[in-house]
Scaffold this motif. Structure first.
Motif, PDB file in Angstrom:
ATOM      1  N   GLU A   1       0.835  -1.211   0.000  1.00  0.00           N
ATOM      2  CA  GLU A   1       0.000   0.000   0.000  1.00  0.00           C
ATOM      3  C   GLU A   1       0.871   1.263   0.000  1.00  0.00           C
ATOM      4  OE1 GLU A   1      -3.197   0.195  -0.286  1.00  0.00           O
ATOM      5  OE2 GLU A   1      -3.591   2.281   0.268  1.00  0.00           O
ATOM      6  N   ALA A   2       1.946   1.250   0.789  1.00  0.00           N
ATOM      7  CA  ALA A   2       2.853   2.408   0.821  1.00  0.00           C
ATOM      8  C   ALA A   2       3.458   2.639  -0.562  1.00  0.00           C
ATOM      9  CB  ALA A   2       3.957   2.187   1.858  1.00  0.00           C
TER      10      ALA A   2
ATOM     11  N   LEU B   1      -4.349  -7.172   6.051  1.00  0.00           N
ATOM     12  CA  LEU B   1      -4.261  -7.956   7.290  1.00  0.00           C
ATOM     13  C   LEU B   1      -5.590  -7.997   8.038  1.00  0.00           C
ATOM     14  CD1 LEU B   1      -2.801  -9.399   9.631  1.00  0.00           C
ATOM     15  CD2 LEU B   1      -2.061  -7.142  10.448  1.00  0.00           C
ATOM     16  N   SER B   2      -6.230  -6.819   8.237  1.00  0.00           N
ATOM     17  CA  SER B   2      -7.448  -6.795   9.055  1.00  0.00           C
ATOM     18  C   SER B   2      -8.548  -7.627   8.406  1.00  0.00           C
ATOM     19  CB  SER B   2      -7.907  -5.358   9.290  1.00  0.00           C
ATOM     20  OG  SER B   2      -7.995  -4.662   8.070  1.00  0.00           O
TER      21      SER B   2
ATOM     22  N   PRO C   1       5.271  -6.524  11.904  1.00  0.00           N
ATOM     23  CA  PRO C   1       6.581  -6.340  11.270  1.00  0.00           C
ATOM     24  C   PRO C   1       6.500  -5.312  10.131  1.00  0.00           C
ATOM     25  CG  PRO C   1       5.579  -8.387  10.506  1.00  0.00           C
ATOM     26  CD  PRO C   1       4.618  -7.789  11.490  1.00  0.00           C
ATOM     27  N   ILE C   2       7.135  -4.185  10.339  1.00  0.00           N
ATOM     28  CA  ILE C   2       7.148  -3.113   9.324  1.00  0.00           C
ATOM     29  C   ILE C   2       8.605  -2.678   9.158  1.00  0.00           C
ATOM     30  CG2 ILE C   2       6.213  -0.840   8.678  1.00  0.00           C
ATOM     31  CD1 ILE C   2       4.023  -1.298  10.818  1.00  0.00           C
ATOM     32  N   THR C   3       9.092  -2.624   7.938  1.00  0.00           N
ATOM     33  CA  THR C   3      10.506  -2.261   7.740  1.00  0.00           C
ATOM     34  C   THR C   3      10.712  -0.774   8.025  1.00  0.00           C
ATOM     35  OG1 THR C   3      10.259  -1.648   5.419  1.00  0.00           O
ATOM     36  CG2 THR C   3      10.774  -3.968   5.886  1.00  0.00           C
TER      37      THR C   3
ATOM     38  N   VAL D   1       1.135   1.778  11.180  1.00  0.00           N
ATOM     39  CA  VAL D   1       0.356   0.632  11.659  1.00  0.00           C
ATOM     40  C   VAL D   1      -0.938   0.489  10.849  1.00  0.00           C
ATOM     41  CG1 VAL D   1      -0.984  -0.281  13.594  1.00  0.00           C
ATOM     42  CG2 VAL D   1       1.321   0.611  13.987  1.00  0.00           C
ATOM     43  N   LYS D   2      -1.560   1.628  10.591  1.00  0.00           N
ATOM     44  CA  LYS D   2      -2.776   1.599   9.772  1.00  0.00           C
ATOM     45  C   LYS D   2      -2.463   1.063   8.372  1.00  0.00           C
ATOM     46  CE  LYS D   2      -6.888   4.383  10.163  1.00  0.00           C
ATOM     47  NZ  LYS D   2      -7.444   5.694  10.514  1.00  0.00           N
ATOM     48  N   LEU D   3      -1.341   1.522   7.825  1.00  0.00           N
ATOM     49  CA  LEU D   3      -0.895   1.006   6.523  1.00  0.00           C
ATOM     50  C   LEU D   3      -0.768  -0.506   6.561  1.00  0.00           C
ATOM     51  CD1 LEU D   3       2.086   2.982   4.902  1.00  0.00           C
ATOM     52  CD2 LEU D   3      -0.216   2.634   4.013  1.00  0.00           C
ATOM     53  N   ALA D   4      -0.096  -0.991   7.599  1.00  0.00           N
ATOM     54  CA  ALA D   4       0.162  -2.434   7.707  1.00  0.00           C
ATOM     55  C   ALA D   4      -1.130  -3.221   7.880  1.00  0.00           C
ATOM     56  CB  ALA D   4       1.107  -2.709   8.871  1.00  0.00           C
TER      57      ALA D   4
END
Lengths: 337, 337
Positions: free
Chosen positions: A171-172, A228-229, A251-253, A268-271
């Motif tokens: 998404e990013a 994920l959600s 886990p986010i780089t 976190v929202k992105l993930a």
């Protein structure tokens, strides 16, 4: 370019070597014929990609579009713990598509197959004209041991919820590409090469899926295609259990976190929302997570991170951060339309 | 109508009962899972239908379009002597499609399956929006004994070339519909009901294909989807043999002959060119044609007609009528575009 020329390319493309012991009959007859491995179950999936809905040539090359179309199908087989073996590729092509573009599409599919060292035979497909957008439709057939099929519905209370690799980058990457669309200075994207690559050329986790399925300690699995959600909720509803996800554990780089800062969004929202990650989300016997993670790191180099627990259905779906406990909602990925 | 409503219909549609002994996992997980029959080969085919290229809603109802889309795939399996078992149905739907239309499409597929008394489970599919024409893509999986697979390439010199049922009606039916498009008086079509039905709702020859394959006396087979002349050439080239077709022997019904007269076209030419007939074209040991034809008449009620011979490759492809010997060319069916 007219369709008969495409047909020629399509046929040449299909001269990719097929496994002669398994493929009794490839392209060129009324159907293909393959010999299933005795005792194995067949896994079958199909995914279709429509220009303007599922891909945008402003951001992706045709190679990347071919790669990602095949990756999405491969990821579905990986999520069952299976091995992909046979593909059928259908193209609906408007007059404006060039031979180079279609070559690129096929090359992208081949590169993905070669990149993860799979032996997928292209055994069929169809080709049609269309007065409209390009449509790519792939059917993929794989195999696995019937007793190792990993469904969404097997999660047990007490399991750890785990995820392969990292989250949020797809998404990013898309948002970075959209963000810089009007800017001629492409060097702005350079610090985020891995994040953008994850959006354009995601790698499905076949080897990891096999390892998890073979272990016997994984009870439910899904690939993260919606986010994920959303995909966690698919496991929750499918297994009639509750879930508790720890935001801090995702886990986010560092690169994706930096991208989130540039985009002024919460990483976190992105993930939580990022779709088409094609990471595997699974629930595992809590006593086996550590050894499985170390085995995966050894064998494939990929991380396996616990991000929450399976709880009783009555406790519902929650995610926890430093601000408290929140309701987990299906706020996953929406197509860019 | 928006896509999520379609999704609902699509899911309901997929509640068609599946065979629980074979289908381990139907719709609703990352992939479907099926248990192949031990010792059998899998047959896999896919066919895609694009509005404006492959079907025209001016002539066909959505039920008829659904029927014919499934029939084309079933016919490919029939042409290998196989039994169709599992289908995946993909739809790309523009906003203008209504729930009734999509219901009709699914009903048509189901009616075809029920009409020929098959047990096909719908085990998957995909659904997408599209800014363009409706696209219907079906993948069909069947089974057959590996030793009974009937390829295009097995024809032997001396074989009789035979065809099931009758020819020419599909093309005649289409032309009748086109001919009367501007005329409000639909009663003009009444005398040609069977001919038009063959165009709108063709019946694939599964039972006949099984009978022919099981006999052991059939050496090559194909379904007539492009037209007799084109498909005969596919057998000829695939088997490296020549073919001699007798125009007078072509089975054409009195009704189709009358339709040809109305349309002012040569009925033999119609029969040679008519595509989407979904009859089976095969080459058979000449000593066994009579007994096979009588067995087929007994068991399925369908005729099996010898229409020519397989000759040496050096003799090429010819068709013979009262005027002499002519070159057989691929002048088969072209889509109506």
């Amino acid at each position: 370019m007219n369709l008969s020329e495409f047909e020629l390319i399509h046929r040449i493309r299909h001269q990719r070597p097929t496994a002669p012991d398994r493929v009794l009959l490839g392209i060129g007859d009324d159907t293909a014929a393959v010999r299933p491995t005795p005792g194995m179950a067949l896994l079958v999936t199909t995914d279709t990609f429509v220009e303007g809905f599922d891909f945008d040539t402003a951001f992706s090359t045709w190679q990347q579009i071919g790669w990602k179309s095949m990756a999405a199908n491969v990821s579905d087989i990986a999520a069952m713990g299976g091995l992909p073996l046979y593909a059928l590729t259908t193209l609906c092509l408007p007059d404006c598509r060039t031979a180079e573009e279609i070559d690129g599409l096929h090359e992208g599919m081949d590169r993905l197959i070669d990149h993860i060292d799979l032996s997928i035979s292209i055994i069929g497909g169809d080709l049609s004209g269309i007065t409209g957008p390009t449509v790519i439709s792939i059917t993929l057939i794989g195999e696995t041991e019937p007793e190792h099929i990993l469904k969404r519905s097997g999660a047990r209370v007490g399991d750890y919820v785990c995820v392969t690799g990292h989250l949020g980058a797809s998404e990013a990457g898309l948002r970075l590409l959209q963000h810089t669309r009007q800017q001629p200075d492409r060097s702005l994207l350079e610090p985020y090469a891995d994040t953008i690559a994850k959006h354009l050329s995601p790698v499905p986790r076949v080897q990891e899926g096999r390892l998890l399925a073979d272990s016997g300690f994984v009870h439910a699995m899904i690939d993260i295609s919606d986010g994920l959600s959303s995909d966690a909720l698919h496991i929750g509803h499918g297994s009639r259990v509750g879930l508790s996800i720890h935001a801090d554990a995702l886990p986010i780089t560092a690169e994706t976190k930096a991208a989130a800062q540039t985009l002024q969004v919460d990483p976190v929202k992105l993930a939580m929302q990022s779709g088409e990650e094609f990471e595997l989300l699974c629930t595992i016997d809590p006593n086996q997570v550590e050894s499985l993670a170390s085995r995966m790191a050894d064998q494939t180099g990929l991380s396996l991170t616990p991000i929450g627990e399976v709880v009783d259905e009555s406790e519902g779906f929650s995610w926890i951060d430093t601000n408290g406990i929140h309701l987990l909602r299906a706020e996953g990925y929406e197509h860019f339309r």
